[in-house]
Design a protein around this motif. Structure first.
Motif, PDB file in Angstrom:
ATOM      1  N   VAL A   3      20.492  29.234 -35.605  1.00 18.38           N
ATOM      2  CA  VAL A   3      20.024  28.229 -36.357  1.00 18.38           C
ATOM      3  C   VAL A   3      18.625  28.811 -36.499  1.00 18.38           C
ATOM      4  N   MET A   4      18.134  29.830 -35.684  1.00 20.20           N
ATOM      5  CA  MET A   4      17.206  30.555 -35.704  1.00 20.20           C
ATOM      6  C   MET A   4      17.301  31.595 -37.112  1.00 20.20           C
ATOM      7  N   LYS A   6      19.987  31.896 -38.927  1.00 21.50           N
ATOM      8  CA  LYS A   6      20.603  30.914 -40.671  1.00 21.50           C
ATOM      9  C   LYS A   6      18.762  30.665 -41.022  1.00 21.50           C
ATOM     10  N   ARG A   7      18.245  30.944 -40.322  1.00 22.58           N
ATOM     11  CA  ARG A   7      17.427  29.948 -41.221  1.00 22.58           C
ATOM     12  C   ARG A   7      16.576  31.373 -41.798  1.00 22.58           C
ATOM     13  N   GLU A  81       4.150  32.515 -37.945  1.00 20.29           N
ATOM     14  CA  GLU A  81       4.661  31.082 -37.250  1.00 20.29           C
ATOM     15  C   GLU A  81       3.269  30.592 -36.415  1.00 20.29           C
ATOM     16  N   LEU A  90       8.394  24.822 -32.785  1.00 24.93           N
ATOM     17  CA  LEU A  90       9.675  25.918 -32.363  1.00 24.93           C
ATOM     18  C   LEU A  90      10.239  26.307 -31.018  1.00 24.93           C
ATOM     19  N   ARG A  93      11.500  22.930 -28.719  1.00 25.00           N
ATOM     20  CA  ARG A  93      12.202  22.767 -28.546  1.00 25.00           C
ATOM     21  C   ARG A  93      13.606  24.029 -28.148  1.00 25.00           C
ATOM     22  N   ALA A  94      13.533  25.075 -28.476  1.00 26.91           N
ATOM     23  CA  ALA A  94      13.875  25.921 -28.490  1.00 26.91           C
ATOM     24  C   ALA A  94      13.543  27.473 -27.460  1.00 26.91           C
ATOM     25  N   SER A  95      14.431  28.081 -26.974  1.00 27.62           N
ATOM     26  CA  SER A  95      13.943  28.779 -25.253  1.00 27.62           C
ATOM     27  C   SER A  95      12.954  30.435 -26.602  1.00 27.62           C
ATOM     28  N   ARG A  96      12.226  31.011 -26.052  1.00 26.85           N
ATOM     29  CA  ARG A  96      10.988  32.373 -26.426  1.00 26.85           C
ATOM     30  C   ARG A  96      12.669  33.552 -26.750  1.00 26.85           C
TER      31      ARG A  96
ATOM     32  N   SER B  70      14.948  25.766 -21.288  1.00 30.67           N
ATOM     33  CA  SER B  70      15.316  25.874 -22.341  1.00 30.67           C
ATOM     34  C   SER B  70      15.887  24.481 -22.834  1.00 30.67           C
ATOM     35  N   LEU B  73      14.380  20.927 -23.172  1.00 33.81           N
ATOM     36  CA  LEU B  73      13.747  20.640 -24.165  1.00 33.81           C
ATOM     37  C   LEU B  73      14.416  19.430 -24.946  1.00 33.81           C
ATOM     38  N   LYS B  74      15.674  19.469 -25.260  1.00 34.98           N
ATOM     39  CA  LYS B  74      16.561  19.388 -26.147  1.00 34.98           C
ATOM     40  C   LYS B  74      16.320  17.596 -25.730  1.00 34.98           C
ATOM     41  N   LEU B 101      18.150  22.348 -34.731  1.00 36.30           N
ATOM     42  CA  LEU B 101      17.356  23.174 -33.279  1.00 36.30           C
ATOM     43  C   LEU B 101      17.695  22.413 -31.863  1.00 36.30           C
ATOM     44  N   SER B 102      17.405  21.330 -32.237  1.00 33.23           N
ATOM     45  CA  SER B 102      17.930  20.720 -30.637  1.00 33.23           C
ATOM     46  C   SER B 102      18.727  19.948 -29.994  1.00 33.23           C
TER      47      SER B 102
END
Lengths: 229, 301
Positions: A3-4, A6-7, A81, A90, A93-96, B70, B73-74, B101-102
């Protein structure tokens, strides 16, 4: 990570800067390949050099301006960001690692697309797709993208990375060639950390560049995972 | 199982200790209010739990999973404070991206449903850069709930919103509780916290100063129960006797012919007081009991 990635990939196509850079890249590749016979007639070339003459335009652009182009588009991929506090959405929701490596892959795929299209344009005239030169070019772009990501993590303000990115983008190729060919011991050792030394050889030592890029990414991750967003 | 559990969680910036070894457990299904003055450390505490900043020491778990993780977090929705949205993206773009993203891209219908719940349906295709402050807050809440999380962190969810929107968000938060979700929220609006939170913690100088339900918090301040009594005129021969009794019961603030205001330490004394008035041949017409508000508890050092 997809997702990251693609964005980031899609966002790089938006904006006037990227359109100009893509236009320069494609135009130089196309016309340099088209008029390669004119270029080769003026200079004495070895058989190997004459064979690769079609890619000279693209390679010149990537070697001399590639870093500037990559910095120009991606100097602020992380720090903007953080600076604008969109990173908070971000990291919650998602890992670093997903964010950092996803963004890097997005940049990498953008340049992969540009380089593939450039090589396809060149192949119209050369009637071949030189995988070796293509791999060398991609290794250089990988290094440049990793350096942009590292810089964006290390320096918190996008304004500073833009300034430093422009300076580095112009200086690094000059310094790289100087380090690679200078007998000066104070400068010469640095050639091992800059890609140009590995690219001048016609073997697979260019793979070392990927190792350097990997190290820069790991360093960027080590800093980013502790960074307050 | 607790939705949030922190053990000795600390954060220090150099020598400055912002959060000092905090222990906290938030039960599943609670609406937990987190109060504190500016700089008390409440946002830092939330930021540690949600991965925005790393802790200096201590451990925590969210939904039974030790953090930072992580994957959990979802299952968590976060509306962070001091965050901004992507100005060139529409409200729909935000919800699509953040849901993706989730882990699960929400359908357009789902996005529109969430936007409707925060009263942003008519602005679904408007760019967030053109949103007012209150609308941005609402979109912040929408992005926090788009993936249907079990635990929701809301940092100052209603600050800067108009009264109508505040009521809407309160209803929404209560709806989350009905759905079995846990809400952990901070607010500067004490009235709001008092109204909708099942439990409250007050943070002061990096530690939790008080924690409990409103009733439990009030129990600490029973000495300040104020009783206002409207009564018939006290017969002259009974006045001294009644006054003496009242002075022994609590702190007499006002004692007139038909009106008495007194503070007592124990609410059981209210019944005794009514009996004392009756014994002194005085009819009690109205009794008003004022318990300490959250504001008084909050301001009490």
């Amino acid at each position: 990570m997809f997702v990251m990635c693609k964005r980031e990939f899609i966002s790089l196509f938006k904006g006037i800067k990227s359109i100009i850079m893509i236009a320069i890249l494609f135009a130089v590749s196309y016309y340099a390949a088209k008029f390669s016979s004119v270029l080769s007639s003026g200079v004495e070339l070895t058989a190997g050099e004459a064979e690769d003459i079609h890619t000279i335009g693209l390679l010149s652009v990537i070697l001399l301006l590639g870093q500037l182009f990559v910095f120009g588009l991606s100097h602020d991929t992380i720090n903007r960001e953080i600076h604008e506090r969109t990173m908070r959405f971000l990291v919650t929701r998602a890992s670093r690692s997903t964010i950092l490596f996803g963004k890097f892959l997005g940049i990498w795929f953008f340049w992969l697309f540009c380089i593939v299209v450039s090589f396809l344009l060149i192949s119209i005239f050369s009637k071949k797709f030189d995988l070796f030169i293509f791999s060398q070019t991609m290794s250089l772009v990988t290094y440049q993208a990793a350096l942009a990501v590292l810089l964006s993590v290390l320096i918190p303000r996008p304004g500073y990375t833009m300034f430093l990115g422009n300076i580095l983008g112009l200086m690094l190729p000059a310094f790289g060639f100087w380090a690679a060919f200078s007998p000066n011991g104070w400068v010469n050792w640095m050639k091992y950390f800059i890609p140009f030394y590995y690219l001048e050889r016609d073997d697979f030592t260019f793979l070392v560049i990927l190792g350097l890029a990997g190290m820069m990414l790991l360093a960027a991750y080590a800093v980013f995972r502790r960074r307050e967003c | 199982m607790n939705a949030i559990e922190a053990k000795q969680l600390s954060k220090a910036y150099g020598a400055h200790q912002v959060v000092m070894g905090m222990d906290l457990a938030v039960r599943k299904g609670e609406i937990f209010g987190f109060l504190g003055r500016n700089g008390a450390g409440k946002s830092t505490f939330i930021n540690m739990l949600t991965g925005i900043v790393s802790s200096s020491s201590g451990t925590y778990s969210l939904l039974g999973v030790e953090g930072p993780d992580s994957k959990v977090l979802k299952r968590v929705g976060v509306m962070p404070d001091y965050s901004s949205l992507y100005g060139s993206w529409t409200a729909l773009d935000h919800l699509r991206f953040f849901s993706e993203l989730s882990g699960a891209r929400a359908s357009k219908e789902k996005c529109l449903e969430v936007l409707r719940s925060v009263d942003l349906l008519s602005h679904a295709n408007k760019k967030a850069g053109k949103f007012s402050f209150g609308m941005k807050k609402k979109l912040g809440i929408a992005q926090a709930i788009i993936h249907d999380p079990e635990l929701i962190f809301l940092d100052e969810p209603t600050s800067g919103m108009d009264a109508e929107s505040v009521i809407l968000i309160h209803r929404l938060i209560k709806e989350f509780q009905k759905q079995g979700k846990t809400v952990f929220m901070t607010s500067h609006n004490l009235d709001e916290v008092e109204k909708i939170c099942s439990r409250i913690a007050i943070m002061r100088d990096g530690i939790i100063d008080k924690i409990g339900t409103m009733e439990e918090l009030r129990a600490f301040y029973r000495s300040t129960i104020t009783v206002k009594i409207k009564h018939s005129t006290v017969p002259k021969q009974e006045q001294a006797k009644l006054e003496q009794w009242l002075e022994s019961a609590g702190s007499l603030l006002e004692h007139g012919d038909t009106y008495t205001v007194i503070t007592i330490s124990d609410e059981n004394k209210i019944a005794e007081m009514i009996r004392a008035f009756t014994q002194c041949k005085t009819d009690v017409l109205r009794v008003e009991v004022e318990e300490p508000s959250l504001e008084e508890i909050f301001l009490n050092e």
